[in-house]
Design an enzyme around this catalytic site. Structure first.
Site, PDB file in Angstrom:
ATOM      1  CB  SER A  63      -1.043   0.034   1.108  1.00 16.80           C
ATOM      2  OG  SER A  63      -1.972   1.070   0.822  1.00 16.80           O
ATOM      3  CG  HIS A  68       0.794  15.795   4.191  1.00 12.92           C
ATOM      4  ND1 HIS A  68       1.019  16.084   2.859  1.00 12.92           N
ATOM      5  CD2 HIS A  68      -0.067  14.765   4.211  1.00 12.92           C
ATOM      6  CE1 HIS A  68       0.290  15.270   2.112  1.00 12.92           C
ATOM      7  NE2 HIS A  68      -0.364  14.449   2.916  1.00 12.92           N
ATOM      8  CB  CYS A  83      -2.833  -4.703   1.742  1.00 13.59           C
ATOM      9  SG  CYS A  83      -3.701  -3.178   1.358  1.00 13.59           S
TER      10      CYS A  83
END
Length: 125
Positions: A63, A68, A83
């Site tokens: 995944s 940020h 996953c």
């Protein structure tokens, strides 16, 4: 009931300004966090903002990891989504919060793609 993936959402506080504002360091830490968790890296993309801040994503076979940063606040918002059962998102989260020199971390995990018994039977889960 079975989930397809695990998604750790981390609020990372009290981090080093210098680290969070350095695109090369943030990218290196995120890539190493993925590797520490046993993930297979596919793509890496990071961007440096002016006057400060870095955003980026490490796409993994399992995944992704995304970040940020707000260096002026010593804060980073981090997502680690994996996953399958092979990769533990908490391993990546622990690694990167240590390397960012975080003073405080608030993290939670949510299950993604929760498969109920009728769906599971249809796809052999």
């Amino acid at each position: 009931m079975r989930a397809l993936g695990r998604h750790v959402l981390a609020e990372v506080y009290g981090c080093s300004f210098e680290i969070l504002n350095d695109i090369k360091k943030v990218e290196e830490i995120m890539v190493k966090a993925a590797l520490e968790a046993g993930a297979e890296i596919r793509e890496v993309c990071f961007h440096k903002f002016s006057p400060q801040g870095v955003s980026g994503v490490v796409v993994i076979s399992e995944s992704h990891l995304a970040i940020h940063t707000w260096p002026e606040l010593g804060y980073a918002a981090v997502d680690v989504f994996t996953c399958g059962e092979r990769v533990n998102p908490w391993d990546a989260c622990r690694y990167l919060t240590e390397k960012f020199k975080a003073a405080d971390v608030h993290a939670t995990e949510i299950e993604r793609g929760v498969i109920e018994p009728p769906q599971a039977a249809a796809v052999n889960l």
